[in-house]
Design a protein around this motif. Structure first.
Motif, short mmCIF file in Angstrom:
data_model
loop_
_atom_site.label_atom_id
_atom_site.label_comp_id
_atom_site.label_asym_id
_atom_site.label_seq_id
_atom_site.Cartn_x
_atom_site.Cartn_y
_atom_site.Cartn_z
N SER A 194 0.00 -10.52 -2.78
CA SER A 194 -0.32 -10.35 -2.06
C SER A 194 -1.27 -9.54 -1.02
CB SER A 194 2.04 -10.92 -1.59
OG SER A 194 1.03 -10.63 0.53
N LEU A 195 -0.26 -8.51 -1.38
CA LEU A 195 -1.39 -6.92 -0.99
C LEU A 195 -2.53 -7.18 -1.26
CD1 LEU A 195 2.02 -3.88 -1.02
CD2 LEU A 195 0.71 -5.36 0.91
N ILE A 196 -3.18 -7.36 -2.32
CA ILE A 196 -4.43 -7.70 -3.48
C ILE A 196 -4.62 -8.41 -2.76
CG2 ILE A 196 -5.43 -7.42 -5.21
CD1 ILE A 196 -3.10 -6.20 -6.76
N ASN A 197 -4.39 -9.76 -2.83
CA ASN A 197 -5.41 -11.21 -2.73
C ASN A 197 -5.47 -11.14 -1.10
OD1 ASN A 197 -5.25 -11.99 -5.15
ND2 ASN A 197 -3.67 -13.66 -5.21
N ASN A 198 -4.09 -11.40 -0.11
CA ASN A 198 -4.11 -11.43 1.28
C ASN A 198 -4.95 -9.95 2.29
OD1 ASN A 198 -3.05 -13.24 0.47
ND2 ASN A 198 -0.97 -12.54 1.14
N TYR A 199 -4.81 -9.13 1.36
CA TYR A 199 -4.90 -7.38 2.25
C TYR A 199 -6.22 -6.90 2.33
CZ TYR A 199 -0.97 -9.38 4.69
OH TYR A 199 0.18 -10.14 5.28
N ASN A 200 -6.62 -7.28 0.37
CA ASN A 200 -7.36 -6.34 0.60
C ASN A 200 -7.09 -4.74 -0.22
OD1 ASN A 200 -9.71 -6.04 -1.95
ND2 ASN A 200 -10.83 -4.81 0.32
N GLN A 201 -5.37 -4.78 -0.19
CA GLN A 201 -5.31 -3.46 -1.05
C GLN A 201 -5.33 -2.81 -2.14
OE1 GLN A 201 -2.97 -1.88 2.67
NE2 GLN A 201 -4.83 -2.36 3.18
#
Length: 378
Positions: free
Chosen positions: A153-160
């Motif tokens: 979720s951090l990668i997909n939704n927030y580009n973290q």
């Protein structure tokens, strides 16, 4: 600012009365913190429930459909269950498995929501950290891998750019598998060597593949490793990794099954390590990720004299409070002493520390592994 994610509904993830995984440890930790006055209703956030689509950001559809069938008490042949890592002594099936597992995932995603919306810098969800769940298979008491789903979720939704830190005594194999090909998450695990302990993975030369090569770091420690060697290896390797990787956010799993009173592992850590680990990780978050930190639980199977105290140290650390000392709150002792199958030691420190043979050779073996990993992150 810190938030603590909790609801009694999270206790329903349960494999049976005689299974070592017992989420009562989360309630006991919460009650202990309440009794100290350090955790108030203003700190607590009720978790949401994850959606099926969020779960399938990591897990295969056929696996999720099987878990849903089991939850509805549809008869499934044992051979098929075992193909998916189910109906074993470690991970037996139970009614409403899908719904209760979704709550654990939802709690970890609530932590993501809180930090990414800037409602808090640090979010703690001790019910999570089920790091042995694979994309299409259960394992090691874990159905859905909430850690991997939160990271995705951090990668997909927030580009973290995520640093995953796992200090559980068991290797974080499911999370490593989820991101073994990715350069958007570096997975770091310090654990007891898999030569003698489940899941048997986590060698120092497991480094990732394809775009993920160099984005997995493993520090496998010798059995009976004690505090000094553990903290030395953790401190040097973690600082080298974070300086090299430069993450946007840290997700950490704080299993406390490395304690010398834990029944399932062979490390010899004391409460000192569990005071130290969250303080180190918080200091690194303050320095490298603008304080952004998501903390999950993980393993820990002595629920009476280890887990509540060890996990309470996490909350003290993130609140920048000095470690508690002396006697546990009387209200907590009275609440649980009649429920315990063993005498509750009524102090924050450990009752005994074992004498470890071969300490010097254990330390030297750990240093050899540490230096090999440090060479990867020059």
């Amino acid at each position: 600012m810190c938030k603590y994610i909790y609801s009694d509904d999270l206790l329903q993830y349960r494999f049976g009365n005689h299974h070592p995984f017992n989420q009562m440890r989360v309630k006991m930790t919460t009650d202990l913190l309440r009794a100290t006055g350090t955790l108030t209703s203003d700190d607590i956030v009720i978790p949401r429930i994850a959606t099926d689509n969020e779960i399938m950001s990591i897990h295969r559809r056929d696996y999720v459909q099987l878990i849903k069938q089991i939850s509805k008490e549809v008869t499934v042949p044992t051979e098929r269950l075992q193909k998916y890592g189910l109906s074993t002594d470690d991970t037996p099936t139970f009614a409403e498995m899908h719904e209760y597992s979704k709550r654990i995932v939802g709690a970890s995603l609530t932590a993501v929501d809180l930090v990414m919306s800037k409602e808090t810098n640090i979010a703690v969800s001790l019910a999570g950290g089920l790091h042995h769940g694979f994309t299409g298979r259960a394992g090691g008491f874990c159905i859905y891998n909430d850690s991997s789903i939160a990271i995705q979720s951090l990668i997909n939704n927030y580009n973290q750019r995520v640093l995953y830190i796992d200090t559980d005594a068991h290797h974080g194999d499911g999370v490593q598998e989820s991101f073994y090909h990715s350069n958007q998450c570096l997975t770091y695990s310090i654990h007891e060597t898999g030569r003698y302990l489940f899941p048997g993975t986590g060698r120092f030369d497991e480094r990732g593949i394809e775009e993920g090569f160099g984005y997995a770091a493993n520090i496998p420690l010798e059995p009976f490793t004690s505090d000094e060697s553990f903290i030395h290896c953790l401190n040097l390797s973690l600082r080298r990794v974070i300086e090299s990787y430069k993450p946007d956010i840290i997700v950490s799993v704080h299993g406390v099954d490395g304690h010398h009173h834990d029944p399932l592992t062979h490390l010899s850590l004391s409460m000192f390590s569990f005071q130290s680990v969250p303080r180190l990780i918080k200091s690194l978050a303050d320095e490298y990720t603008d304080g952004q930190l998501i903390i999950l639980g993980g393993g820990g199977y002595n629920i009476w004299n280890v887990v509540p105290k060890a996990w309470a140290h996490i909350w003290y650390a993130v609140k920048d409070l000095p470690p508690p000392t002396g006697r546990l709150p009387e209200a907590f002792i009275k609440q649980y002493e009649h429920k315990s199958k063993e005498n509750i030691f009524p102090y924050w420190h450990d009752p005994t520390c074992p004498f470890i043979l071969r300490t010097d050779s254990i330390t030297e073996s750990n240093k050899i592994i540490l230096n090999r990993v440090l060479n990867y992150f020059k």
